[in-house]
Design an enzyme around this catalytic site. Structure first.
Site, short mmCIF file in Angstrom:
data_model
loop_
_atom_site.label_atom_id
_atom_site.label_comp_id
_atom_site.label_asym_id
_atom_site.label_seq_id
_atom_site.Cartn_x
_atom_site.Cartn_y
_atom_site.Cartn_z
CB SER A 146 9.73 -94.21 45.82
OG SER A 146 10.81 -93.39 45.50
CD GLU A 148 13.70 -88.90 46.04
OE1 GLU A 148 14.72 -89.60 45.62
OE2 GLU A 148 14.05 -87.91 46.03
CE1 TYR A 170 8.58 -90.32 41.45
CE2 TYR A 170 10.00 -90.45 43.31
CZ TYR A 170 9.23 -90.98 42.22
OH TYR A 170 9.33 -92.25 42.14
P1 NAP Z 1 9.13 -94.76 34.09
O1 NAP Z 1 9.99 -95.64 33.04
O2 NAP Z 1 9.53 -93.17 33.94
O3 NAP Z 1 7.81 -95.11 33.64
C1 NAP Z 1 6.85 -94.30 33.97
C2 NAP Z 1 5.31 -94.53 33.41
O4 NAP Z 1 4.52 -93.75 33.93
C3 NAP Z 1 5.31 -94.53 31.76
O5 NAP Z 1 4.68 -95.56 31.19
C4 NAP Z 1 4.90 -93.20 31.44
O6 NAP Z 1 3.93 -93.00 30.34
C5 NAP Z 1 3.62 -93.50 32.76
N1 NAP Z 1 2.89 -91.99 33.03
C6 NAP Z 1 3.40 -90.97 33.01
N2 NAP Z 1 2.38 -90.00 33.21
C7 NAP Z 1 1.32 -90.67 33.18
C8 NAP Z 1 -0.23 -90.31 33.31
N3 NAP Z 1 -0.41 -89.07 33.57
N4 NAP Z 1 -0.99 -91.14 33.06
C9 NAP Z 1 -0.76 -92.27 32.73
N5 NAP Z 1 0.65 -92.65 32.73
C10 NAP Z 1 1.59 -91.85 33.12
O7 NAP Z 1 9.12 -95.30 35.59
P2 NAP Z 1 9.68 -96.61 36.04
O8 NAP Z 1 10.94 -96.55 36.44
O9 NAP Z 1 9.02 -97.72 35.21
O10 NAP Z 1 9.06 -96.77 37.68
C11 NAP Z 1 7.67 -97.29 37.63
C12 NAP Z 1 7.09 -96.82 39.03
O11 NAP Z 1 7.74 -97.10 40.13
C13 NAP Z 1 6.85 -95.21 38.87
O12 NAP Z 1 5.73 -95.00 39.63
C14 NAP Z 1 8.07 -94.98 39.61
O13 NAP Z 1 7.92 -93.52 40.22
C15 NAP Z 1 8.03 -95.89 40.78
N6 NAP Z 1 9.34 -96.10 41.22
C16 NAP Z 1 10.63 -96.49 40.41
C17 NAP Z 1 11.72 -96.81 41.10
C18 NAP Z 1 12.96 -97.07 40.10
O14 NAP Z 1 14.16 -97.05 40.57
N7 NAP Z 1 12.82 -97.29 38.80
C19 NAP Z 1 11.85 -96.85 42.48
C20 NAP Z 1 10.82 -96.78 43.25
C21 NAP Z 1 9.52 -96.35 42.53
P3 NAP Z 1 4.45 -92.31 28.97
O15 NAP Z 1 5.47 -93.41 28.34
O16 NAP Z 1 3.31 -92.13 28.15
O17 NAP Z 1 5.51 -91.45 29.67
N1 GDD Z 2 19.83 -87.97 36.93
C1 GDD Z 2 21.00 -87.55 37.28
N2 GDD Z 2 21.72 -86.94 36.54
N3 GDD Z 2 21.45 -87.83 38.49
C2 GDD Z 2 22.37 -87.56 39.10
C3 GDD Z 2 23.49 -86.67 38.21
C4 GDD Z 2 22.98 -86.43 36.85
O1 GDD Z 2 23.67 -85.82 36.14
N4 GDD Z 2 24.48 -86.56 38.85
C5 GDD Z 2 24.53 -87.03 40.19
N5 GDD Z 2 23.11 -87.67 40.25
C6 GDD Z 2 22.62 -88.12 41.46
C7 GDD Z 2 21.27 -87.71 41.77
O2 GDD Z 2 21.49 -86.30 42.59
C8 GDD Z 2 20.86 -88.69 42.92
O3 GDD Z 2 21.35 -88.36 44.09
C9 GDD Z 2 21.30 -90.01 42.12
O4 GDD Z 2 22.30 -89.58 41.21
C10 GDD Z 2 20.31 -90.83 41.53
O5 GDD Z 2 19.67 -90.09 40.55
P1 GDD Z 2 18.60 -90.46 39.56
O6 GDD Z 2 19.16 -91.89 38.82
O7 GDD Z 2 17.92 -89.56 38.89
O8 GDD Z 2 17.57 -91.38 40.52
P2 GDD Z 2 16.84 -90.75 42.16
O9 GDD Z 2 17.33 -91.69 43.02
O10 GDD Z 2 16.81 -89.45 42.03
O11 GDD Z 2 15.24 -91.40 41.53
C11 GDD Z 2 15.00 -92.70 41.01
O12 GDD Z 2 14.97 -93.66 42.27
C12 GDD Z 2 13.82 -93.38 43.09
C13 GDD Z 2 13.75 -94.58 44.22
O13 GDD Z 2 14.86 -94.08 45.27
C14 GDD Z 2 13.59 -92.69 40.23
O14 GDD Z 2 13.64 -93.93 39.61
C15 GDD Z 2 12.54 -92.51 40.95
O15 GDD Z 2 11.42 -92.68 40.23
C16 GDD Z 2 12.47 -93.56 42.25
O16 GDD Z 2 11.34 -93.26 43.03
#
Ligand code: NAP
Ligand code: GDD
Length: 334
Positions: A146, A148, A170
């Site tokens: 990520s 992050e 995280y």
């Molecule tokens: P998401 O919608 O929150 O999905 C997370 C998945 O992980 C769900 O299927 C969840 O299952 C499963 N999970 C949670 N705890 C688990 C456990 N103990 N054992 C097995 N499975 C478990 O996340 P996403 O947005 O699809 O992201 C996919 C991956 O990419 C994650 O690793 C996330 O950290 C990473 N990532 C995401 C982003 C982004 O912007 N979306 C960016 C960078 C990296 P349940 O349905 O049972 O909760």
């Molecule tokens: N969730 C949330 N809720 N975020 C807020 C809010 C609020 O009410 N107000 C402001 N924010 C700001 C957060 O502080 C952050 O800076 C930004 O919005 C994005 O927050 P999220 O959408 O929760 O995503 P994230 O950037 O923290 O994390 C996501 O992206 C990562 C990759 O950079 C997640 O998908 C992570 O799993 C992923 O790794």
């Protein structure tokens, strides 16, 4: 037989042969019930893969995102915190590729559940890599790393060589998974890749993430179902892309001749405030009338600016984002 029937016949023969000879590629996806898991399953099915997914036992169903795929995929109950079940699963399924998307993925929660996050998002990577190493080191492995991890960014834009400075439990857990993936590649010669993905969104995004929180609230406000939208830091900047585009990059990483790590993003960044403005403009309302800044949503340590340099992915994988935030369309997100 007419042309179409001949085509069908040969497709059938090819399918049978690959099945019998065990040549059909198969993938195991952890986190198949999540946003990315559902898009990746669709993508791999379209490529002819046999798709296996890992899901957890829960008291209520969590498979709504893959409901339309249930006849085409094979689901297995397991958990990233359970080493024995992961080992048995890899041994039973023997996939050609493993995509580790499972994680406690919400940054905000990671301060409240430091240990769960470390166990699932960090140590979960070790458990699945160990299971693969014991069963078959030829299995190709993708780790969902990520942006992050860049946290308090050391340079802008961020690329594969940028120093990591995570700002949340995280982010720290993801750094562990990232380096362990590289370490298994270097120690055991495994085909293990780390995809450093910047934020990616979709209509399947969880409602707690800021994009869906905003668009969902805007729709409810427009319909008269909600009066205000409480948000935290509106100045944070993110490089937002579309999840459907990003899962293709994951697959491309595992099709290379050599394993490597790649940054995946759009190369454009927007403030949360910009996203708010665009979403309200879409329904003809003014955010000033509805948005309340609530310090309860501030994070103990913030990631202020994320901006990807995805040029290595473009050069080596031939991957480019097809959808930017404007094209993704706020209506699609609502
Ligand atoms: P998401 O919608 O929150 O999905 C997370 C998945 O992980 C769900 O299927 C969840 O299952 C499963 N999970 C949670 N705890 C688990 C456990 N103990 N054992 C097995 N499975 C478990 O996340 P996403 O947005 O699809 O992201 C996919 C991956 O990419 C994650 O690793 C996330 O950290 C990473 N990532 C995401 C982003 C982004 O912007 N979306 C960016 C960078 C990296 P349940 O349905 O049972 O909760
Ligand atoms: N969730 C949330 N809720 N975020 C807020 C809010 C609020 O009410 N107000 C402001 N924010 C700001 C957060 O502080 C952050 O800076 C930004 O919005 C994005 O927050 P999220 O959408 O929760 O995503 P994230 O950037 O923290 O994390 C996501 O992206 C990562 C990759 O950079 C997640 O998908 C992570 O799993 C992923 O790794």
């Amino acid at each position: 037989m007419d042309g179409a029937a001949v085509g069908e016949f040969w497709l059938f023969v090819k399918h049978e042969c690959t099945g019998v000879a065990g040549m059909q590629r198969s993938a195991l996806i952890t986190g198949i019930s999540g946003q990315d898991g559902s898009y990746l399953a669709e993508f791999l099915l379209s490529k002819g893969y046999r798709v296996h997914g890992v899901y957890r036992r829960t008291s209520m169903p969590t498979l709504s995102r893959v409901e339309h795929l249930l006849d085409d995929i094979e689901l297995h109950q397991s958990d990233l915190t359970d080493q024995a079940s992961l080992f048995k699963l890899i041994r039973q399924v023997r996939p050609t590729e493993v995509y580790n998307l499972g994680a406690q993925s919400f940054v905000g929660t990671s301060w409240d559940q430091v240990l769960t996050t470390g166990d699932t998002t960090g140590l979960g990577v070790a458990r699945i890599l160990e299971a693969i190493r014991c069963v078959d080191t030829n299995i190709r492995f993708y780790q969902a790393s990520s942006s992050e991890m860049f946290g308090k960014v050391e340079e802008t834009p961020q690329r594969e060589t940028t120093l990591l400075h995570p700002r949340s439990p995280y982010g720290v857990a993801k750094v562990y998974g990232h380096y362990l993936t590289i370490n298994y590649r270097e120690s055991f010669g495994m085909f293990a890749c780390s995809g450093i993905l910047f934020n990616h969104e979709s209509p399947r995004r969880g409602l707690e993430f800021v994009t869906r929180k905003i668009t969902h609230a805007v729709a409810r406000i427009k319909l008269g179902l909600q009066q205000e939208l409480r948000l935290g830091n509106l100045e944070a900047k993110r490089d937002w892309g579309f999840a459907g585009d990003y899962v293709e990059a994951m697959w491309r990483m595992l099709q290379q001749d050599k394993p490597d790590d790649f940054v995946i993003g759009t190369g454009k960044t927007y403030r949360v405030q910009d996203f708010v403005d665009l979403a309200f403009a879409e329904v003809g309302l003014s955010p000033a009338d509805y948005v309340v800044v609530d310090p309860n949503f501030y994070r103990p340590a913030e990631v202020d600016l994320l901006l990807a340099d995805p040029s290595k992915a473009e050069r080596q994988l031939g991957w480019k984002p097809r959808t930017d935030l404007a094209q993704l369309g706020f209506r699609a997100l609502i």
